[in-house]
Enzyme design. Structure first.
Site, PDB file in Angstrom:
ATOM      1  CD1 TRP A 142     -13.523  78.018  -8.547  1.00  0.00           C
ATOM      2  CD2 TRP A 142     -11.634  79.212  -8.367  1.00  0.00           C
ATOM      3  NE1 TRP A 142     -13.859  79.324  -8.334  1.00  0.00           N
ATOM      4  CE2 TRP A 142     -12.738  80.089  -8.223  1.00  0.00           C
ATOM      5  CE3 TRP A 142     -10.343  79.735  -8.274  1.00  0.00           C
ATOM      6  CZ2 TRP A 142     -12.581  81.460  -8.001  1.00  0.00           C
ATOM      7  CZ3 TRP A 142     -10.197  81.101  -8.051  1.00  0.00           C
ATOM      8  CH2 TRP A 142     -11.298  81.939  -7.929  1.00  0.00           C
ATOM      9  CG  ASP A 143      -7.910  70.922  -7.038  1.00  0.00           C
ATOM     10  OD1 ASP A 143      -6.699  71.172  -6.886  1.00  0.00           O
ATOM     11  OD2 ASP A 143      -8.352  69.779  -7.254  1.00  0.00           O
ATOM     12  CE1 TYR A 144     -11.035  74.911 -12.325  1.00  0.00           C
ATOM     13  CE2 TYR A 144     -11.018  77.305 -12.280  1.00  0.00           C
ATOM     14  CZ  TYR A 144     -11.682  76.124 -12.489  1.00  0.00           C
ATOM     15  OH  TYR A 144     -13.005  76.147 -12.884  1.00  0.00           O
TER      16      TYR A 144
END
Lengths: 612, 640
Positions: free
Chosen positions: B316-318
Site C-alpha cells: 500500500w506504500d505505507y
C-alpha cells in the site's frame, strides 16, 4: 471473584519466575523455536515432551502438526479448484499432552509443530528428519499477554450494556451471527462514531441491528470495552483445558480460502464428507481417509446473478460467486442422494454422489431455503427463513408443499404476505422493513429436525417459539419457547428436543410429552451457541462454542459437560455432525469472513476419540 | 527519609530531572533542531504568545529567498517544506533554513535580514521534485574555540551530498570530507534523482546520520535505503545500515522522514519506508523486515537494538512517514522512556524506546488475502488496542458524499465498483479502495506532543483513493509521472507484470467521494488511549473553479506539521487555503489565522529573540497541490 483467583496466582507465579515482557501473543507470527532436546530414531511416530522453561512438564498442552509445505493444488478457477478436480489437503493433526506432558504424533517428517498451552507463549518447531523424540519448552506469558489471550466469550461476559440485559441480547442476536464479539479485533478502541459506522456497514451487509439501538450500543461498547481494557484483571479466566483431552485427536482439512465460507456439511454413508462453500457455490467432497478432496461447482440458471434473488449485499467484496448460496445438507435414506438448500433461490438442489450430477427442483413460492432434513419416508423438509414457512418435497412427485407458520402480528402478516410483491422489485431498489428488536416480519424459522416419531420440529429464531408439524395430519402447532434465540435443534433417541438458546447462552431440553423445558447452562461463560447435534447412540449433545473457540459436549445421562478447545482462534462454527459409528464429531470453521480466523483459512475439523 | 529511599528516589528521578532541565534549557533558547528537540516533539515552552493575545499576532518581517526570481522555471517542481532552526548565541544566533534547491540561508532572527547564504549548486538532473525540510546544527567538540567550523551546519542535499558549513559565515568546513562535503550512497551509482534527500540529518555524540529518499513506484528493484553515519568532525564514514540487507528482489525501505536521536541512550531511531515495488510483492516474499518499521540503532556502531514493523509485506506504500517522537511515558506513577510513531494508515503506536515493546496491548488484526497471482499478503497486521485509528478506513457505497444528489450518485456508483474490506485490502487487478492512500493519514508533518499530559496533536489527511494493477501484457500503458492533485497517477512498475493506476476517489465535479472533513486536526490522549477532540483543518474556499470570499471549513489535504506551545496554542499551516492558523490545544477552536501569499506546506517553528517571541513559517507551495509557488519566510510576533 473465585474465577479471578487463578489469574492472580498466575500473575504471582509469573512474578516469581521473573520473566521479561514481550508482545508475542498466541496469535502472533513471532514465535520461538524452543526444541531443546531431540533424538533421531527410525520410527513412525514422534513423542513430544512439553515443559515450561524450568523443565516442569506441562499437561494438556495443545500440539499441532501441519505440513511444512502445502501440497500443490490446482486452484486455476479464480483461485479455487476447477469442477471435478481432486486435490490433496494440507492435513493438520492436533493432540494434547498427557499428565506427564507427553504426546505422540504420527511421523513428523516435513512437518511444522506448534505447541500452545494456556498461559504460555506459542512455540514452533520444525523437527529434523527422523526425529522420534522432541522436547519443547514454553515461556510463560506476561500477565498482560495472558489476559489478552483469553477468548472472546470471557471478555464478552463482562459487558453489561449498562445493565440492560435485553439490549445485550439484541446486540448478541444480531452481531454474533457472523463474528466473535469481543475478540481483539472487536476490543480495539473505537470512537462512538466509528462504532456507528460499523453498525451501518454491517446492516448494509444484511445484519438486522435495530436503528433505534445503534447509538446506545455504540456508547456502551465504547465505554465498557475501555473499562475492561483499563481493568483487565476483572476478566475471568477461561475454562482450564482438561486431562481428558489427551485421549482425543483433532484433524483439520483446510479447504477453500480466506474468502470462502464453509457453512454446513454432511457425513455421507459413502465415507465422504460433503462441505458447502456458501460464498462460492461449491461442494467439497472430502475423503477423510486420504485428505483428498474433489470440488463440484453448483450449477445455476443462465442469468442468475450473484446473491440470487436476494441481491448482492457484498458488492465491495473482492471475491464472491454465489448465485445459489449453498447452505444446508441432508442425505436420502433411499438412494444416498444429497439434498441441499440454495438459500438465494426458490429451489432445492439434489446431488447424486455417484454420477456427480446436480438436479434443480424449482419452487414457485417461499423465500430463503435454510436448514434441511429428510425423514424415514424420504420426504425432504426444510425451513424457509424469510417467508416463515416450512417446505416439504415429495421425491416421487417432485411436488413442494409449504406450511405457513403463524405471524405474530397483523403487521408481520402483512409483511410476510407482501414478500412476493417485494421480491418482484429489483434487489437494488427493493425496500427493506426497518429492523426492530422483535424482528417484526422476520420470525425466521431456522433449525429443523425429524423426531423419532416422525414429527417435524422447527425453531423460530426471532419469534422465540417452536413449531411442530405432524406429517400424518399436516397440522401445524406452535409452542412458546421461554428463552431467547432458539436457533438450531435436534431430537434425541427418546424424542426429546434439544435446542440452543442463542442469545440466552443456554442448552435447552424440551419434552414434548409433558411440555416441560429444562435449561442447562453452558460450561463456558457467555457462549452464544449457534447449533447442536445429538449423538443418539451415545446420548451426547454436541454444541457449537463459537465465542470461546470450543466445541462442547453434554452427556444426557450424567448431565456432565466437556469442553474441547479448538486449534484455531476465532474458530466460529455453525454446524456439528456426529459419526454414530465411532463417535467422532465434525464441525467446520465458518467465520465470516473466514480470513478473520487464525491462519486466515477455513477448515473442516474432526474430533476423534483415540480409543473408542 | 532513609538513605536507601533517597538513593532510590535519586536513581529514579535524576535522569528525568536532568533531561527535563536540559530540555527546558534547550526550549528556552529557541528551536535548535528540526523537530524542536532531538525527539521531534514539536513543542516550545514559550508562552509569550498565548490564548489571550494570539489575536494580536502580526507580521514581524518577511524574507524572500530569491528562488522565485532566480529559478522561476524550476519552481513548479518544488515543494517548500523547510523549518528553520535558531542557532545558539555562541553559534551566532542566526535563523538558518534551506530552500528547495538546498541553498542554506542565515537570517537575523529579529529583522529577517540575510547574514549569509550558501548554494551547494546541486545537480538538478532527473525529474524528482526539489525540497529541503531543514538543516542541523552541532558544536564540533574537536575544533578549538573560535576555530572555523567550531559551530557547524549540516545539510543533506538533493544530489546526495552531506555538507558541513560554518554556522557563522556559511562557508564549507574544509576538514570535513572533500572540502566540506562527502558523497552519500547513490550520488554516483544512480541517475540523478533516483536517490535524493529531503529531511535533515541528525547529529549526536559526534556522529552525523543521513537517510535518503529513493525513487518510488517505477521499479521492482530500486536503490537500497542505506542509512549512513559519519564522523561529524571529519566526515569519515562510521557505519551503514541497509534495512533490507539480505533481501533480494527489492529495494528502498529508505528513511526519508526525519530521524530522531536519544543521545543519552546512544540510540538513533529510523522510520523506514516501504520496500519496492510499492504495490506488488510477489517478488519479495515475506515480511520484508526492516521495511515499514521503526528501527533503533546504536548511534556509535549502527548495531540493531530493536525494531518494530507496523506493516508486514507492504502492498500500500505505507511508508513510516513521520519523525518518531521521543518522550517519557508517565502512567500509573511509572515513567518509561517512550517513542510514539504515527503511520500513514492512521495508527498511533506508543513503544518503549529502549526495547520496542508496545505500551498498549498489541493486537494482530486479521487482514484480507490478495487476489493477485503469486502474491501472498500477510495474514495479519499489528494494531494497538488503543488509541483508536485516526481514520475509519471503510467507505461504503451508502457513505458516498456529493455536493448534489447527482455527484453523490456518481460517487456511490464508483464505490459499489470498488473492492473494499477496510484497511489493508490488497490492491488487485480490480479497482480497489485505498483509504487512506499513500498520502496518509498522517504524513511527514508528524505530531506535536504536550508531554506533561500526554496529548498528541496530529494533522491528518482524509482523502480516499482508488487503485488497480494493470497487467502489462493486457493493456498498452504509459506512465504519466508522479501524482498531482486531481489526476490519476499511472506508472509502469518495471520488473513486474503490472503497471499501477492510482488516484483520489472523486466525482465528475472533482470533489472527493468521502464525506468531509478532508483534512483533520486530532488531539489524542496517549495515556488514556482516546481521542480528545478533532476538528476540520482547512477551508475549501479556494479549491473550486472560482474562489469564494468566505471560508468553508471542510478540511483540505495537508502536508507539513504543526507545533504546540506552552501558551496553549497549536500553530499549523499545511493546508490548501494559504492559511497559518493557531488552535486552542484544549478545545480545538481556531483562535487566529493569517492568509499567506501561497500555501505553506512546512512545519512552523517559534523562538524568543531579544525578548520577543516569533512564529516563523516557510511558505512556498507544493508541487502536488498545484496551487502556485513562492519563496517566502514569514515571521509573526506580538506588537513590539
Amino acid at each position: 471473584m473465585t474465577r479471578i483467583i487463578p489469574a492472580v496466582l498466575m500473575l504471582l507465579l509469573y512474578a516469581a519466575l521473573g520473566h521479561t515482557t514481550d508482545n508475542n501473543t498466541p496469535d502472533s507470527d513471532a514465535t520461538d523455536s524452543k526444541a531443546i532436546d531431540s533424538r533421531v530414531m527410525d520410527s513412525h511416530t514422534t513423542e513430544i515432551l512439553v515443559t515450561d522453561h524450568l523443565g516442569n512438564t506441562l499437561p494438556t498442552a495443545m500440539v499441532t502438526a501441519s505440513p511444512l509445505v502445502a501440497p500443490k493444488a490446482d486452484l486455476s478457477d479464480n483461485g479455487y479448484p476447477p469442477h471435478g478436480v481432486t486435490n490433496q489437503a494440507a492435513v493438520t493433526v492436533t493432540r494434547f499432552t498427557d499428565a506427564q506432558g507427553r504426546v505422540s504424533l504420527p511421523s513428523l517428517q516435513e512437518q511444522h509443530i506448534r505447541v500452545r498451552a494456556q498461559g504460555y507463549r506459542d512455540a514452533t518447531v520444525t523437527p529434523a528428519a527422523g526425529v522420534s523424540t522432541l522436547t519443547v519448552a514454553l515461556d510463560a506469558m506476561t500477565p498482560e499477554q495472558y489476559i489478552a489471550s483469553f477468548p472472546s466469550n470471557v471478555w464478552l461476559s463482562q459487558l453489561t450494556f449498562g445493565g440492560d440485559a435485553e439490549l445485550k441480547k439484541t446486540f448478541q442476536l444480531n452481531c454474533a451471527f457472523c463474528h466473535q464479539q469481543a475478540s481483539p479485533f472487536m476490543r480495539n478502541e473505537r470512537t462512538v462514531e466509528q462504532w456507528l459506522a460499523v453498525f451501518s456497514r454491517m446492516n448494509s451487509y444484511g445484519a438486522r441491528l435495530p436503528g433505534d439501538d445503534h447509538q446506545q450500543i455504540a456508547e456502551h461498547l465504547q465505554r465498557e470495552l475501555r473499562e475492561l481494557r483499563e481493568n483487565p484483571q476483572t476478566v475471568p479466566e477461561p475454562k482450564p483445558w482438561e486431562a481428558f483431552l489427551s485421549e482425543i485427536d483433532m484433524t483439520e482439512w483446510p479447504i477453500g480460502d480466506g474468502f470462502s465460507q464453509m457453512h454446513d456439511f454432511l457425513l455421507h454413508p459413502n465415507g465422504f464428507i460433503y462441505v458447502g462453500d456458501n460464498l462460492f457455490d461449491r461442494l467439497y467432497e472430502v475423503d477423510p481417509a486420504t485428505g483428498q478432496y474433489t470440488v463440484y461447482k453448483v450449477p445455476h440458471r443462465p442469468g442468475d446473478k450473484i446473491g440470487g434473488i436476494l441481491g448482492n449485499r457484498f458488492t465491495v467484496f473482492p471475491k464472491m460467486d454465489n448465485a445459489m448460496g449453498v447452505h444446508s445438507f441432508a442425505v436420502s435414506p433411499r438412494d444416498g442422494n444429497i439434498f441441499i438448500t440454495p438459500s438465494m433461490q426458490q429451489a432445492l438442489l439434489e446431488f447424486n454422489p455417484q454420477t456427480k450430477a446436480f438436479t434443480l427442483h424449482e419452487m414457485d413460492a417461499g423465500y430463503y431455503p435454510h436448514t434441511i432434513r429428510i425423514d424415514e419416508q424420504d420426504r425432504v423438509w426444510f425451513t424457509l427463513a424469510l417467508s416463515s414457512q416450512v417446505a416439504r418435497f415429495e421425491r416421487d412427485t417432485a411436488q413442494f408443499t409449504l406450511y405457513d407458520l403463524p405471524a405474530r402480528s397483523v403487521k408481520e402478516w402483512l409483511i410476510l404476505k407482501s414478500l412476493p410483491l417485494l421480491f418482484s422489485i429489483d434487489p437494488e431498489n427493493r425496500p427493506q422493513p426497518a429492523p426492530d428488536r422483535e424482528g417484526t416480519g422476520l420470525p425466521m424459522p431456522y433449525g429443523i429436525d425429524v423426531a423419532p416419531d416422525g414429527r417435524i420440529w422447527v425453531a423460530r429464531l426471532y419469534a422465540n417459539d417452536l413449531a411442530v408439524i405432524d406429517p400424518q395430519t399436516d397440522q401445524v402447532s406452535m409452542v412458546d419457547f421461554p428463552y431467547a434465540g432458539p436457533r438450531r435443534l435436534r431430537a434425541d433417541a427418546q424424542g426429546k428436543l434439544w435446542v440452543v438458546a442463542f442469545q440466552d447462552s443456554l442448552l435447552v431440553k424440551y419434552d414434548p410429552d409433558n411440555g416441560e423445558f429444562s435449561e442447562y447452562p453452558l460450561p463456558v461463560l457467555n457462549e452464544i451457541p449457534y447449533a447442536l447435534n445429538v449423538d443418539r447412540q451415545r446420548g451426547v449433545v454436541w454444541v457449537n462454542g463459537n465465542q470461546s473457540d470450543t466445541l462442547l459436549s453434554f452427556d444426557i445421562a450424567t448431565e456432565q459437560w466437556r469442553v474441547y478447545p479448538l486449534p484455531r482462534q476465532r474458530f466460529f462454527t455453525r454446524d456439528v455432525e456426529v459419526d454414530e459409528e465411532d463417535g467422532a464429531v465434525y464441525t467446520s470453521n465458518s467465520h465470516f469472513p473466514s480470513w478473520q480466523t487464525e491462519g486466515g483459512q477455513p477448515t473442516l475439523l474432526r474430533i476423534t476419540p483415540l480409543s473408542p | 527519609m532513609s538513605s536507601r529511599f533517597i538513593h532510590s528516589v535519586s536513581c529514579n528521578l535524576l535522569p528525568g530531572l536532568v533531561l527535563s532541565l536540559v530540555a527546558s534549557a534547550v526550549h528556552a533558547a529557541g528551536w535548535p533542531v528540526y523537530g524542536g528537540d532531538p525527539g521531534g516533539r514539536h513543542y516550545s515552552t514559550l508562552a509569550d504568545i498565548n490564548r489571550n493575545n494570539v489575536d494580536d499576532l502580526q507580521v514581524a518581517w518577511v524574507f524572500r529567498s530569491g528562488d522565485s526570481a532566480r529559478d522561476a522555471a524550476a519552481m513548479d517542481n518544488t515543494s517548500t517544506q523547510s523549518t528553520p532552526i535558531l542557532l545558539p548565541e555562541a553559534a551566532g544566533s542566526s535563523l538558518v533554513y534551506c530552500t528547495p534547491f538546498n541553498r542554506v540561508i542565515a537570517l537575523d532572527p529579529g529583522s529577517g535580514e540575510q547574514r549569509w547564504d550558501f548554494d551547494p549548486q546541486i545537480n538538478r538532473g532527473g525529474d524528482r521534485p526539489f525540497r529541503c525540510r531543514g538543516v542541523a546544527y552541532a558544536q564540533d567538540a574537536q575544533s578549538a574555540a573560535a576555530e572555523h567550523c567550531q559551530h557547524r551546519i549540516y545539510l543533506s542535499t538533493h544530489d546526495r551530498h552531506l555538507w558541513a558549513l560554518d554556522a557563522l559565515d556559511g562557508r564549507p568546513c574544509a576538514g570535513f570530507g572533500n572540502s566540506g562535503s562527502v558523497a552519500l550512497y547513490g550520488a554516483a551509482e544512480f541517475a540523478p534523482g533516483d536517490v535524493s534527500n529531503s529531511s535533515p540529518p541528525v547529529i549526536a555524540n559526534g556522529v552525523v546520520i543521513s537517510g535518503s529518499t529513493v525513487i518510488d513506484f517505477t521499479r521492482a528493484q530500486t536503490p537500497r535505503g542505506t542509512v549512513q553515519a559519519f564522523n561529524a568532525h571529519s566526515g569519515k564514514p562510521i557505519w551503514e545500515f541497509d534495512p533490507l540487507a539480505g533481501h533480494a528482489g527489492s529495494g528502498s525501505a529508505n528513511v526519508w522522514a526525519p530521524l530522531s536521536v536519544d543521545a543519552e541512550q546512544g540510540l538513533v531511531f529510523l522510520p523506514t519506508s516501504a520496500p519496492s515495488p510499492d504495490y506488488y510483492g510477489a517478488g519479495r516474499v515475506g515480511d520484508s523486515r526492516y521495511a515499514n518499521s521503526v528501527v533503533a540503532l546504536e548511534l556509535a556502531t549502527g548495531k540493531l537494538r530493536w525494531h518494530f514493523q507496523h506493516v508486514r509485506h507492504d502492498l500500500w506504500d505505507y511508508d513510516t512517514p513521520a519523525q518518531p517522537i521521543l518522550f517519557d511515558w508517565q502512567r500509573d506513577g511509572v515513567s518509561v522512556p517512550a517513542l510514539v510513531q504515527l503511520t500513514k494508515q492512521g495508527l498511533v503506536f506508543a513503544l518503549n524506546r529502549l526495547t520496542g515493546e508496545s505500551l498498549w496491548e498489541m493486537t494482530e488484526q486479521p487482514v484480507p488475502p490478495s487476489q493477485v497471482p503469486g502474491e501472498t499478503a500477510a495474514l495479519s497486521q499489528p494494531k494497538p488496542i488503543a488509541p483508536p485509528p485516526l481514520l475509519d478506513s471503510f467507505l461504503m457505497p451508502h457513505d458516498a458524499w456529493g455536493l448534489t444528489p447527482v455527484d453523490r450518485a456518481d460517487c456511490r456508483k464508483q464505490l459499489e465498483s470498488l473492492h473494499n474490506l477496510g484497511l489493508f485490502t490488497p490492491i488487485s487487478e480490480a479497482p480497489t479502495l485505498m483509504y487512506p492512500g499513500s498520502l496518509g493519514g498522517p504524513n511527514w508533518g508528524g505530531g506535536a506532543l504536550l508531554a506533561e499530559r500526554g496529548t498528541l496533536l496530529i494533522n491528518v489527511n482524509n482523502i480516499a483513493f482508488s487503485g488497480r494493477l494493470v497487467p502489462l501484457a493486457a493493456e498498452a500503458f504509459s506512465g504519466n509521472g508522479p501524482p498531482t492533485a486531481g489526476k490519476r497517477f499511472r506508472v509502469v512498475m518495471q520488473g513486474t507484470p503490472y503497471a499501477a493506476e492510482i488516484g483520489s476517489l472523486q466525482s465528475f465535479l472533482g470533489l472527493p467521494c468521502n464525506p468531509p472533513p478532508w483534512g483533520k486536526l486530532i488531539a489524542v490522549d496517549l495515556y488514556g488511549g482516546r481521542i480528545i477532540w478533532e476538528t476540520a483543518l482547512g477551508s475549501v474556499h479556494e479549491m473550486g473553479p472560482v474562489p469564494v470570499p468566505f471560508h468553508i471549513e471542510w478540511g483540505t489535504p495537508n502536508l507539513g506539521g504543526g507545533i504546540a506551545t506552552a501558551g496553549g496554542l497549536f500553530f499549523i499551516a499545511a493546508t490548501m487555503d494559504r492559511q497559518l492558523r493557531a488552535f486552542d490545544v484544549d478545545s480545538g477552536a481556531t483562535l487566529w489565522r493569517y492568509t499567506l501569499p501561497v500555501d505553506a506546506t512546512a512545519t512552523p517553528m517559534t523562538y524568543r529573540y531579544q525578548g520577543r517571541q516569533y512564529v516563523v513559517v516557510n511558505a512556498g507551495g507544493h508541487h502536488m497541490f498545484g496551487r502556485g509557488s513562492g519563496d517566502y519566510l514569514y515571521a509573526f510576533g506580538l506588537p513590539p
